[in-house]
Design a protein around this motif. Structure first.
Motif, short mmCIF file in Angstrom:
data_model
loop_
_atom_site.label_atom_id
_atom_site.label_comp_id
_atom_site.label_asym_id
_atom_site.label_seq_id
_atom_site.Cartn_x
_atom_site.Cartn_y
_atom_site.Cartn_z
N MET A 108 44.11 7.28 -5.15
CA MET A 108 45.01 6.65 -4.18
C MET A 108 44.26 6.41 -2.88
O MET A 108 43.41 7.22 -2.49
N PRO A 109 44.55 5.32 -2.16
CA PRO A 109 43.85 5.02 -0.91
C PRO A 109 44.11 6.08 0.14
O PRO A 109 45.13 6.78 0.12
N SER A 110 43.18 6.21 1.09
CA SER A 110 43.36 7.15 2.19
C SER A 110 44.41 6.66 3.16
O SER A 110 44.63 5.45 3.31
N THR A 127 42.73 11.32 9.23
CA THR A 127 42.69 10.70 7.91
C THR A 127 43.21 11.73 6.90
O THR A 127 43.02 12.94 7.08
N ALA A 128 43.89 11.25 5.87
CA ALA A 128 44.45 12.13 4.85
C ALA A 128 44.34 11.47 3.49
O ALA A 128 44.35 10.24 3.38
N GLU A 129 44.23 12.28 2.47
CA GLU A 129 44.27 11.81 1.09
C GLU A 129 45.30 12.63 0.34
O GLU A 129 45.33 13.87 0.44
N ILE A 130 46.17 11.92 -0.36
CA ILE A 130 47.28 12.53 -1.08
C ILE A 130 47.06 12.35 -2.57
O ILE A 130 46.63 11.28 -3.02
N SER A 131 47.37 13.36 -3.35
CA SER A 131 47.26 13.29 -4.80
C SER A 131 48.63 13.14 -5.42
O SER A 131 49.62 13.69 -4.93
N GLN A 132 48.70 12.38 -6.51
CA GLN A 132 49.95 12.32 -7.26
C GLN A 132 50.23 13.62 -7.99
O GLN A 132 51.39 13.91 -8.31
N ARG A 133 49.21 14.41 -8.23
CA ARG A 133 49.42 15.72 -8.85
C ARG A 133 49.98 16.67 -7.78
O ARG A 133 49.35 16.97 -6.78
N GLY A 134 51.20 17.10 -8.00
CA GLY A 134 51.85 18.03 -7.07
C GLY A 134 52.24 17.44 -5.74
O GLY A 134 52.64 18.17 -4.84
N ALA A 135 52.16 16.08 -5.61
CA ALA A 135 52.38 15.41 -4.31
C ALA A 135 51.54 16.08 -3.23
O ALA A 135 51.94 16.20 -2.08
N ALA A 136 50.35 16.52 -3.62
CA ALA A 136 49.56 17.44 -2.82
C ALA A 136 48.73 16.75 -1.75
O ALA A 136 48.20 15.65 -1.94
N SER A 179 39.72 21.18 0.76
CA SER A 179 39.87 20.00 -0.09
C SER A 179 39.41 20.34 -1.50
O SER A 179 38.85 21.41 -1.75
N TRP A 180 39.64 19.41 -2.41
CA TRP A 180 39.25 19.60 -3.80
C TRP A 180 39.02 18.23 -4.42
O TRP A 180 39.46 17.21 -3.88
N PRO A 181 38.27 18.17 -5.54
CA PRO A 181 37.93 16.87 -6.13
C PRO A 181 39.17 16.08 -6.52
O PRO A 181 40.19 16.65 -6.90
N GLU A 182 39.05 14.78 -6.45
CA GLU A 182 40.20 13.91 -6.72
C GLU A 182 40.79 14.15 -8.10
O GLU A 182 42.01 14.08 -8.28
N GLY A 183 39.98 14.45 -9.07
CA GLY A 183 40.49 14.70 -10.41
C GLY A 183 40.93 16.12 -10.66
O GLY A 183 41.32 16.46 -11.77
N GLY A 184 40.88 16.98 -9.61
CA GLY A 184 41.25 18.37 -9.76
C GLY A 184 40.11 19.18 -10.37
O GLY A 184 38.99 18.70 -10.48
N PRO A 185 40.35 20.43 -10.76
CA PRO A 185 41.62 21.14 -10.68
C PRO A 185 41.99 21.51 -9.24
O PRO A 185 41.15 21.44 -8.34
N ILE A 186 43.25 21.89 -9.05
CA ILE A 186 43.72 22.30 -7.73
C ILE A 186 43.55 23.81 -7.61
O ILE A 186 44.18 24.57 -8.34
N PRO A 187 42.70 24.27 -6.68
CA PRO A 187 42.48 25.71 -6.55
C PRO A 187 43.57 26.39 -5.74
O PRO A 187 43.93 25.96 -4.65
N PHE A 188 44.14 27.44 -6.29
CA PHE A 188 45.10 28.29 -5.57
C PHE A 188 46.21 27.48 -4.91
O PHE A 188 46.58 27.73 -3.76
N TYR A 189 46.73 26.48 -5.63
CA TYR A 189 47.88 25.68 -5.19
C TYR A 189 47.60 24.89 -3.90
O TYR A 189 48.53 24.49 -3.20
#
Length: 282
Positions: free
Chosen positions: A1-3, A10-19, A33-43
């Motif tokens: 998703m675009p920044s 600046t922010a980047e939002i993931s569709q996974r978890g609306a995170a 932060s974490w990689p765009e493809g995940g995994p999401i560490p510690f929520y």
């Protein structure tokens, strides 16, 4: 998703978890932060709903019926952080940047399932401007029966120092499963952060309440909110997990509220609940 870009942030939002995956101000990271493809560490950065924190044993009773949730924290025997932190949310609206603000609105529906036989339509609005990143979570009961509900976020703040400020008069002391054992005044405990002070290597993973203000600061980063809506906040230091940052989680209710009933929101059919918070540089 675009920044998203606005107000120097600046922010980047993931569709996974609306995170919230990335948040920066003037080149400085405000959250882990974490990689765009995940995994999401510690929520990290996820939305916690329809309950934040823990449900003891994954079991609770509501409206005369007993329910059993999946144990998502099996090592402690608890159901942790709700049902939507790993869900794929849909993007309903997106504005990357315009007139120094930007926003993203994501939606997701919780459908009846074992342990939570209720229907909730959820909406998360992330808005970026000069005040920081403001997030609003709206839940509407579109089912035919009342539903227990709570929510909160799970950002890990990076403040540039370990100075912590939590203007809270009371702290929840935990048992070995990180479930509430007692609610105590912070005075005389290691959890008195009413005056900002360095953590000094202290491990914290506790809920606080009796808030003089809806604000927690970690060095040069803060989270602010309305304590009338979110009267609790969980603070968790990452060092004990081998992770960077300090998790600051404003919550509508304390841990195990599905059992205690403390500050539990009950949404009748057609009713909705809204909660907001803002992450910003100090």
């Amino acid at each position: 998703m675009p920044s998203l870009s606005g107000g120097g942030y600046t922010a980047e939002i993931s569709q996974r978890g609306a995170a919230l995956r990335v948040l920066r101000h003037g080149g400085r990271d405000l959250v882990t932060s974490w990689p765009e493809g995940g995994p999401i560490p510690f929520y990290a950065g996820t939305i916690l709903a329809p309950w934040p924190n823990r449900v003891a044993g994954g079991r609770y009773s509501f409206d005369g019926d007993g329910h059993r949730l999946e144990l998502t924290e099996p090592e402690r025997g608890n159901a942790l952080h709700g049902l939507v932190s790993a869900a794929d949310w849909q993007v309903a609206e997106w504005l990357a940047a315009e007139d120094d603000h930007a926003f993203a609105r994501l939606v997701h529906t919780i459908t009846p399932a074992p342990g939570y036989p209720f229907t909730l339509e959820l909406q998360v609005l992330h808005r970026l401007d000069a005040a920081g990143l403001s997030t609003t979570v709206t839940a509407r009961n579109t089912g035919g029966r009342p539903a227990p509900y709570g929510c909160g976020p799970h950002p890990w703040l990076l403040g540039g120092s370990d100075v912590l400020h939590v203007p809270a008069a009371k702290v929840v002391l935990n048992d070995e499963r990180l479930l509430p054992r007692a609610l105590e005044e912070v005075s005389g405990t290691p959890y008195d952060f009413r005056a900002p002070r360095p953590l000094g290597g202290q491990d914290v993973d506790n809920a606080f309440t009796g808030l003089a203000a809806g604000e927690v600061r970690v060095g040069g980063t803060r989270v602010t909110w309305d304590p009338a809506v979110l009267p609790w906040v969980q603070v968790c230091t990452g060092g004990q997990l081998g992770y960077e940052g300090v998790a600051v989680e404003p919550m509508t209710c304390p841990p195990d509220a599905f059992n205690s009933g403390t500050d539990l929101v009950v949404l009748k059919p057609g009713e909705h609940h809204e909660a907001s918070w803002t992450i910003s540089a100090v």
